[in-house]
Design an enzyme around this catalytic site. Sequence first.
Site, PDB file in Angstrom:
ATOM      1  CG  ASN A  33      37.831 -30.038 -39.484  1.00 17.13           C
ATOM      2  OD1 ASN A  33      37.441 -30.556 -38.445  1.00 17.13           O
ATOM      3  ND2 ASN A  33      38.280 -30.745 -40.497  1.00 17.13           N
ATOM      4  CD  GLU A  78      40.301 -28.777 -48.308  1.00 13.25           C
ATOM      5  OE1 GLU A  78      39.064 -28.765 -48.431  1.00 13.25           O
ATOM      6  OE2 GLU A  78      40.881 -28.929 -47.226  1.00 13.25           O
TER       7      GLU A  78
HETATM    8  N1  PXP Z   1      40.937 -30.228 -45.041  1.00 17.33           N
HETATM    9  C1  PXP Z   1      40.972 -31.582 -45.037  1.00 17.33           C
HETATM   10  C2  PXP Z   1      40.562 -32.291 -46.275  1.00 17.33           C
HETATM   11  C3  PXP Z   1      41.331 -32.304 -43.889  1.00 17.33           C
HETATM   12  O1  PXP Z   1      41.375 -33.640 -43.908  1.00 17.33           O
HETATM   13  C4  PXP Z   1      41.650 -31.588 -42.714  1.00 17.33           C
HETATM   14  C5  PXP Z   1      42.004 -32.336 -41.470  1.00 17.33           C
HETATM   15  O2  PXP Z   1      40.869 -32.965 -40.976  1.00 17.33           O
HETATM   16  C6  PXP Z   1      41.586 -30.172 -42.762  1.00 17.33           C
HETATM   17  C7  PXP Z   1      41.252 -29.530 -43.942  1.00 17.33           C
HETATM   18  C8  PXP Z   1      41.884 -29.339 -41.552  1.00 17.33           C
HETATM   19  O3  PXP Z   1      43.207 -29.506 -41.177  1.00 17.33           O
HETATM   20  P1  PXP Z   1      43.697 -28.915 -39.783  1.00 17.33           P
HETATM   21  O4  PXP Z   1      42.893 -29.586 -38.717  1.00 17.33           O
HETATM   22  O5  PXP Z   1      45.147 -29.245 -39.735  1.00 17.33           O
HETATM   23  O6  PXP Z   1      43.428 -27.430 -39.825  1.00 17.33           O
END
Ligand code: PXP
Length: 253
Positions: A21, A167
Amino acid sequence: MKKKSKFKKNIQKKLIRLGVNIDHAATLRQVRAGTTKYPDLIEMCKLAKAGGAQQITIHLREDRRHIQDSDVKNILQKRILKINLEMAVTTEMLKIALKQRPDWVCFVPEKREELTTEGGLDVVKMVEKLKPMIQLLKEKKIKVSLFIEPSIDQVMASREVGADAVEFHTGRWVLLSGIKKKTEWQRLNNASVVANDLEMSVHAGHGLDYEHAKLVSKLVYLQEANIGHSLICYALTDGLKTSVQKMFRSLND
Ligand code: PXP
């Protein structure tokens, strides 16, 4: 019956995919209101690929606090890796996804005042809203996951609306300790078993660092983890490619 056991067998043999991400790379750029071209998000995608990631995850928030519409377009045009577009359950976002055609859409709850995605989507309450949206995305061959709490009711509702994957929000589990952490882990495992039985893929994300990636890799039927904040923070000292390599190893060694 035969089809179900084949599904389980295939999943267990596979490596856990890592979705990187890159929202917080965009956050750094937006600190200067987008007046800089750096950091270059396409370079981030290339480094994630070089580090062994399978997917890029981006969240186009309604307030556009990090990823911009032009980023979505650009990242999807270059498509260095598969793209998972996280978005709120709104008509505006649906239109963007249908036009831009990411590989996956992950529906998430969104509140303007939150620092990050807090809690999972209440699919149980949104069945009628989500069903036609998911149908339209599927017609364009876009797969859909739903970001939910590890609750059996939410998993069952996710199946009802036609999601390909769930998820699980791991943020709560990450922050807990002791017996409460164990209980939350049990919830995650129970929900994963039900999701797999209902032939949905199991993904996880939120708050995962190297240590929790290693722990979450033991989640039954886990196929994919989406990780952002820790990776971007590690990248400041180690570089993104090395951080992605280490994270992939945490998930798969
Ligand atoms: N998955 C989802 C659906 C999210 O909203 C986020 C945060 O944007 C993440 C994964 C990743 O989370 P983190 O940035 O805490 O690793």
